[in-house]
Design an enzyme around this catalytic site. Structure first.
Site, PDB file in Angstrom:
ATOM      1  CE1 TYR A  54       5.274  -5.601   2.800  1.00 20.55           C
ATOM      2  CE2 TYR A  54       2.927  -6.067   3.065  1.00 20.55           C
ATOM      3  CZ  TYR A  54       4.056  -6.009   2.259  1.00 20.55           C
ATOM      4  OH  TYR A  54       3.976  -6.344   0.936  1.00 20.55           O
ATOM      5  CB  ALA A  90       2.183  -2.675  -5.779  1.00 23.55           C
ATOM      6  CG  ASN A 144       8.698   0.601   0.187  1.00 23.91           C
ATOM      7  OD1 ASN A 144       8.463   0.034  -0.883  1.00 23.91           O
ATOM      8  ND2 ASN A 144       8.463   0.024   1.348  1.00 23.91           N
ATOM      9  NE  ARG A 160       0.167  -3.822   2.072  1.00 21.45           N
ATOM     10  CZ  ARG A 160       1.127  -3.535   1.216  1.00 21.45           C
ATOM     11  NH1 ARG A 160       1.997  -2.581   1.498  1.00 21.45           N
ATOM     12  NH2 ARG A 160       1.231  -4.177   0.082  1.00 21.45           N
ATOM     13  NE  ARG A 178       6.035 -10.748   0.317  1.00 16.41           N
ATOM     14  CZ  ARG A 178       5.312  -9.628   0.348  1.00 16.41           C
ATOM     15  NH1 ARG A 178       5.932  -8.446   0.346  1.00 16.41           N
ATOM     16  NH2 ARG A 178       3.998  -9.674   0.374  1.00 16.41           N
ATOM     17  N   PRO A 229       1.993   2.991  -2.774  1.00 12.29           N
ATOM     18  CG  PRO A 229       1.210   1.725  -4.550  1.00 12.29           C
ATOM     19  CD  PRO A 229       2.292   2.687  -4.175  1.00 12.29           C
ATOM     20  CG  ASN A 230      -2.039  -0.706  -0.857  1.00 13.50           C
ATOM     21  OD1 ASN A 230      -3.172  -0.270  -0.631  1.00 13.50           O
ATOM     22  ND2 ASN A 230      -1.712  -1.272  -2.013  1.00 13.50           N
ATOM     23  CG  HIS A 265      11.376  -3.263  -1.547  1.00  5.43           C
ATOM     24  ND1 HIS A 265      10.239  -2.776  -2.138  1.00  5.43           N
ATOM     25  CD2 HIS A 265      12.359  -3.147  -2.477  1.00  5.43           C
ATOM     26  CE1 HIS A 265      10.517  -2.386  -3.367  1.00  5.43           C
ATOM     27  NE2 HIS A 265      11.803  -2.596  -3.605  1.00  5.43           N
ATOM     28  CD  GLU A 279      13.872  -0.761  -5.747  1.00  3.50           C
ATOM     29  OE1 GLU A 279      14.616  -0.478  -6.732  1.00  3.50           O
ATOM     30  OE2 GLU A 279      13.146  -1.768  -5.731  1.00  3.50           O
TER      31      GLU A 279
HETATM   32  C1  DQA Z   1       7.057  -3.703  -0.438  1.00  2.00           C
HETATM   33  C2  DQA Z   1       7.103  -4.980  -1.296  1.00  2.00           C
HETATM   34  C3  DQA Z   1       6.185  -4.851  -2.492  1.00  2.00           C
HETATM   35  O1  DQA Z   1       6.212  -6.041  -3.261  1.00  2.00           O
HETATM   36  C4  DQA Z   1       4.751  -4.614  -2.033  1.00  2.00           C
HETATM   37  O2  DQA Z   1       3.915  -4.408  -3.148  1.00  2.00           O
HETATM   38  C5  DQA Z   1       4.621  -3.515  -1.051  1.00  2.00           C
HETATM   39  C6  DQA Z   1       5.654  -3.355  -0.015  1.00  2.00           C
HETATM   40  C7  DQA Z   1       7.907  -3.837   0.853  1.00  2.00           C
HETATM   41  O3  DQA Z   1       8.189  -2.816   1.454  1.00  2.00           O
HETATM   42  O4  DQA Z   1       8.238  -4.961   1.259  1.00  2.00           O
HETATM   43  O5  DQA Z   1       3.637  -2.799  -1.035  1.00  2.00           O
HETATM   44  O6  DQA Z   1       7.609  -2.637  -1.196  1.00  2.00           O
END
Ligand code: DQA
Length: 150
Positions: free
Chosen positions: A25, A79, A76, A20, A109, A12-13, A102, A100
């Site tokens: 990011y 959240a 990825n 964003r 963080r 998501p997002n 990120h 996985e």
């Molecule tokens: C994320 C880190 C997560 O905590 C966050 O909710 C994201 C992006 C990252 O790519 O750094 O949406 O996965």
């Protein structure tokens, strides 16, 4: 040689990448991430299909069809990383090699980001390198598949 088939999943997002929280990011868009992954995959003898969803169930539906079609998953989970047991269980059930990634360093963080419910079912995790987390993750995944690991 038949290319490896890799499924790239974005949670998501991540469709908002580029707009964003760019201070966290970066300014790269999701299309640019996917294009860079496609180019790297070609060099590694692999092909990717990518899918982004803001919906847990859609990601799970996609994972459930993956076993028959792909040798590995690069994810990825965004959240969902931090609380989706349903996503983790779908990934475990798929039985595919899993890496996985990120963009940000989740350990530097907020405290809630330091825990991943997905990591225990992944071969490994790469975080903190922006788009390079994805590219390094893809390289690692191809290696893991090559040695027959999960
Ligand atoms: C994320 C880190 C997560 O905590 C966050 O909710 C994201 C992006 C990252 O790519 O750094 O949406 O996965």
């Amino acid at each position: 040689m038949t290319p490896l088939k890799i499924l790239v999943l974005h949670g998501p997002n991540l469709n908002l990448l580029g707009r964003r929280e760019p201070e966290i990011y970066g300014s790269i868009t999701l299309d640019q991430v996917n294009a860079a992954l496609e180019a790297r995959a070609a060099k590694l003898g692999a092909v990717i299909d990518s899918f982004q969803s803001n919906h847990e169930g859609e990601l799970i539906d996609c994972i459930q069809t993956a076993s028959a079609l792909y040798q590995g998953i690069l994810i990825n989970p965004a959240a969902f990383t931090h609380y989706s047991y349903a996503l983790r269980e779908a990934l475990a059930a798929a039985g595919l090699s899993l890496v996985e990634v990120h963009l940000s360093n989740i350990f530097a963080r907020e405290a809630f980001r330091s825990h991943s419910v997905v990591s225990p079912v992944a071969a490994g995790v790469i975080c903190g390198f922006g788009i390079n987390s994805y590219l390094l993750g893809l390289e690692a995944l191809v290696q893991v598949i090559g040695v027959g690991g999960k």
